[in-house]
Design an enzyme around this catalytic site. Structure first.
Site, PDB file in Angstrom:
ATOM      1  N   ASP A 223      38.276  35.941  34.959  1.00 28.07           N
ATOM      2  CA  ASP A 223      37.839  36.684  33.771  1.00 28.07           C
ATOM      3  C   ASP A 223      37.971  35.843  32.508  1.00 28.07           C
ATOM      4  O   ASP A 223      37.086  35.853  31.647  1.00 28.07           O
ATOM      5  CB  ASP A 223      38.663  37.975  33.619  1.00 28.07           C
ATOM      6  CG  ASP A 223      38.315  39.015  34.676  1.00 28.07           C
ATOM      7  OD1 ASP A 223      37.222  38.909  35.261  1.00 28.07           O
ATOM      8  OD2 ASP A 223      39.130  39.916  34.917  1.00 28.07           O
TER       9      ASP A 223
ATOM     10  N   LEU B   3      29.291  45.355  36.117  1.00 31.00           N
ATOM     11  CA  LEU B   3      29.758  45.926  34.852  1.00 31.00           C
ATOM     12  C   LEU B   3      30.377  44.861  33.960  1.00 31.00           C
ATOM     13  O   LEU B   3      31.067  43.963  34.438  1.00 31.00           O
ATOM     14  CB  LEU B   3      30.804  47.016  35.112  1.00 31.00           C
ATOM     15  CG  LEU B   3      30.339  48.284  35.823  1.00 31.00           C
ATOM     16  CD1 LEU B   3      31.505  49.248  35.972  1.00 31.00           C
ATOM     17  CD2 LEU B   3      29.204  48.948  35.075  1.00 31.00           C
TER      18      LEU B   3
ATOM     19  N   LYS C 120      38.838  52.389  38.780  1.00 26.95           N
ATOM     20  CA  LYS C 120      38.041  51.274  39.303  1.00 26.95           C
ATOM     21  C   LYS C 120      38.733  50.740  40.552  1.00 26.95           C
ATOM     22  O   LYS C 120      39.742  50.059  40.474  1.00 26.95           O
ATOM     23  CB  LYS C 120      37.884  50.166  38.269  1.00 26.95           C
ATOM     24  CG  LYS C 120      36.957  49.042  38.724  1.00 26.95           C
ATOM     25  CD  LYS C 120      36.775  47.998  37.639  1.00 26.95           C
ATOM     26  CE  LYS C 120      35.766  46.949  38.075  1.00 26.95           C
ATOM     27  NZ  LYS C 120      36.173  46.207  39.280  1.00 26.95           N
TER      28      LYS C 120
ATOM     29  N   CYS D 281      39.169  18.259  60.790  1.00 25.40           N
ATOM     30  CA  CYS D 281      40.418  18.928  60.427  1.00 25.40           C
ATOM     31  C   CYS D 281      40.452  20.304  61.100  1.00 25.40           C
ATOM     32  O   CYS D 281      39.548  21.121  60.882  1.00 25.40           O
ATOM     33  CB  CYS D 281      40.514  19.080  58.916  1.00 25.40           C
ATOM     34  SG  CYS D 281      41.971  20.001  58.383  1.00 25.40           S
TER      35      CYS D 281
END
Length: 656
Positions: free
Chosen positions: A36, A82, A112, A421
């Protein structure tokens, strides 16, 4: 803070890498809070320099492009992301922009949930498809798995066409039980409930999804023909159809009421049945929503008010290095156990070594640990006043902790470039066989896992040495299935050069870059950094990645090229695609055909078609077999061209 256009372009590349790890690999490299912060800096730069905005900027798109093994499926109406607000002043500014123009506006607030967004399409009262958010325009088709989520109705009373959207989550209780089961079975634990929900929804075996106790919590609709006046009315209608109701839903008129509900959620979050990372705020009046409209990425009538991170103090007692699916090395701090929001935390990500150096974090430091968005524990800073001389620098590793190969150290990330790997081999082979690489039908992750367990393969070269008796040792393999897989593996030889380059899974090199590289011939990977930089669209990170990858895997690459004998050009393939009547057309297959639908779907995709699972006005062709069912009637209603299997084969033959 971004200070130049060069830094801006680097930030876009970095954020897109983070997005790919988060959405497509279910393997987040940084916490939500770090993402963010980086995203907001990018957004601030673009607001000051609008002429610099790039089409591939995360601010201009939603989520990440969907990846295999699930088919892509378009949404009838876009699924938006959003915008976030992080504090009272940002929320107040957002509200004032709306209330100044629409003083009578009210706002629906709800928790949320941090899960996986899912779009359910119903027609004639039946569940037709379930599609993940993807890039907002199309996502992955997960219908078979979604039907095993207990609170998703397979049939509803409403008979019109409607998209119902919501979040797929796993409760805290069920998440803890799932990780306990995995621990007892010596399986890797899920990092957080979102990863568990995403991984469970994207299982190739639907029976696994069924056992994971996922839940679907609706939060809105996409396409529909109902005449709602308010968002609240819309949510009430969804519940009336048999869906679960959203807890702590409220209708608010002003900033004060919204803040009160926000702080109620913060107080209740610890006892909430699922993990939360904020509160969603949506304008209630649909006529106002329509007038406010959208930005390039987000609705202007809704936002996510993020929760502050939960933090505690503890001590770093050790550091281990994990190897991610792309080879990225992530340092993880071992902590003195500390409880945060009901969870006992004894590890936290340090993200990368640049972050450690920047924050001056040391071994034996007292540190501030947060659970940002209730998900990934993260060390925010050291408490330097507690230092007593026992602290030591956390050294950046020079070799891979798993295979001891020399690491590629970039400005921010450190990578293991060794294709052999063990920590990344399985995922490398899954990518090697994927649709945008060598497209080996029937070679999915479950088969590859079995091949590893039986010690039948170590790298991609071993695939081409497999014998019928080898495959017959695998679970659920009989002669026909084994022979089909062997045929598919052999068929992947002599591929277009770009496909083989893409199949190598070189960091920063995707499908587009592979096609550019293929134009320079079979020896392109032997070029120097300076020569790569002269190629259109290639930057320093891409050039260095190519040079280092080739240096680390020269012998393997030469052996692979010698064995597979790639074609220097696939001009014939592109010419066939461009002249195809199916190029850039949306096609649906239905009914019983003489060959598996997936086989026809692959043929059509190779000719440039887009395969969908549901018929709409945007569908160009419906391919029908026996017992075509409701899709045929729907296609006739929309005026879609209908072809039977014989007509399809005739058109395909004309293209040979």
């Amino acid at each position: 803070m971004i200070k130049s256009q060069k830094e801006y372009l680097e930030r876009i590349a970095y954020l897109n890498t983070l997005s790919h790890h988060y959405y497509n690999l279910d393997d987040p490299i940084v916490s939500d809070a770090v993402y963010d912060e980086l995203y907001q800096e990018l957004k601030a730069y673009e607001e000051k320099n609008p002429s610099h905005i790039q089409a591939n900027s995360p601010t201009q798109k939603v989520g990440a492009t969907a990846t295999n093994p699930f088919n892509k499926n378009p949404h009838l109406m876009r699924m938006w992301s959003l915008d976030d607000v992080f504090n009272q002043s940002e929320l107040q500014a957002w509200l004032q922009r709306i209330l100044k123009a629409y003083p009578s506006a009210s706002f629906v607030c709800s928790p949320k949930l941090d899960g996986v967004s899912l779009n359910l399409l119903y027609h004639h009262g039946k569940l037709i498809s379930a599609t993940t958010r993807g890039n907002g325009l199309e996502g992955e088709l997960v219908s078979a798995n979604a039907k095993h989520i207990a609170n998703i109705p397979h049939a509803i009373a409403y008979k019109g066409e409607i998209e119902i959207r919501g979040e797929v989550i796993i409760s805290k209780k069920d998440f803890d039980a799932l990780n306990k089961e995995r621990l007892n079975a010596n399986e890797p634990l899920f990092a957080n409930p979102r990863n568990a929900a995403s991984g469970s929804l994207r299982q190739l075996d639907s029976e696994i999804t069924k056992k994971r106790k996922l839940q679907f919590i609706p939060w809105g609709v996409g396409k529909h023909s109902l005449n709602f006046l308010s968002f609240k009315e819309c949510l009430d209608f969804i519940v009336s159809l048999g869906f679960s109701a959203i807890q702590y839903l409220s209708l608010n008129k002003n900033h004060q009421e919204i803040e009160e509900n926000y702080h109620t959620l913060i107080r209740e979050r610890e006892g909430f049945f699922a993990l939360l990372d904020g509160m969603v705020i949506v304008v209630n009046e649909l006529n106002i929503q329509k007038e406010l409209g959208y930005t390039q990425k987000s609705p202007k009538f809704a936002c996510a008010y993020k929760f502050p991170a939960l933090e505690k103090h503890t001590k770093i007692i050790g550091v281990i290095n994990q190897v991610g699916r792309s080879g990225a090395i992530t340092p993880v701090a071992l902590l003195e156990p500390v409880e945060i929001a009901g969870a006992m935390i004894n590890r936290a990500t340090l993200h990368n070594y640049s972050e450690i150096e920047k924050k001056n974090i040391m071994l034996n430091d007292r540190v501030v640990v947060i659970r940002s968005g209730d998900v990934i524990p993260k060390i925010i800073k050291p408490l330097e006043s507690y230092r007593d001389g026992s602290q030591h620098k956390i050294e950046r590793p020079k070799v891979c902790p798993i295979c001891s190969y020399e690491l590629l150290c970039e400005e921010i990330f450190t990578y293991c470039q060794n294709l052999n790997c063990p920590a990344r081999l399985k995922e490398s082979l899954i990518h090697f066989a994927s649709k945008d690489a060598l497209n080996i039908q029937g070679l999915g992750d479950k088969v590859i896992e079995q091949l590893f367990e039986e010690k039948l393969i170590v790298n991609a070269l071993d695939l081409y040495a497999l014998k019928l008796e080898d495959l017959m040792r695998l679970d659920k393999f009989k002669i026909k299935k084994a022979q089909n897989l062997l045929d598919a593996i052999q068929k992947s030889k002599n591929p277009p050069l770009w496909r083989l380059i893409n199949a190598l899974g070189i960091e920063h090199i995707g499908k587009g870059a592979s096609k550019t590289l293929a134009k320079y011939g079979l020896n392109v990977l032997e070029k120097s950094e300076a020569e790569f930089l002269e190629m259109e669209g290639f930057g320093v990170e891409m050039a260095r990645s190519l040079v280092n990858f080739y240096a680390s895997n020269q012998e393997f690459i030469r052996s692979l090229f010698e064995l597979l004998n790639p074609r220097n050009s696939d001009m014939a393939e592109e010419k066939q695609k461009s002249s195809s009547v199916f190029n850039n057309k949306t096609i649906v297959l239905t009914g019983t055909l003489s060959k598996p639908r997936q086989e026809y779907a692959q043929m059509l995709e190779n000719l440039g078609a887009k395969i969908s699972s549901s018929v709409s006005a945007k569908t160009n062709f419906l391919i029908v077999g026996e017992n075509a069912g409701s899709k045929l009637a729907l296609a006739q209603k929309h005026g879609v061209s209908v072809l039977n299997e014989e007509e399809l084969l005739k058109r395909l033959k004309e293209l040979d």
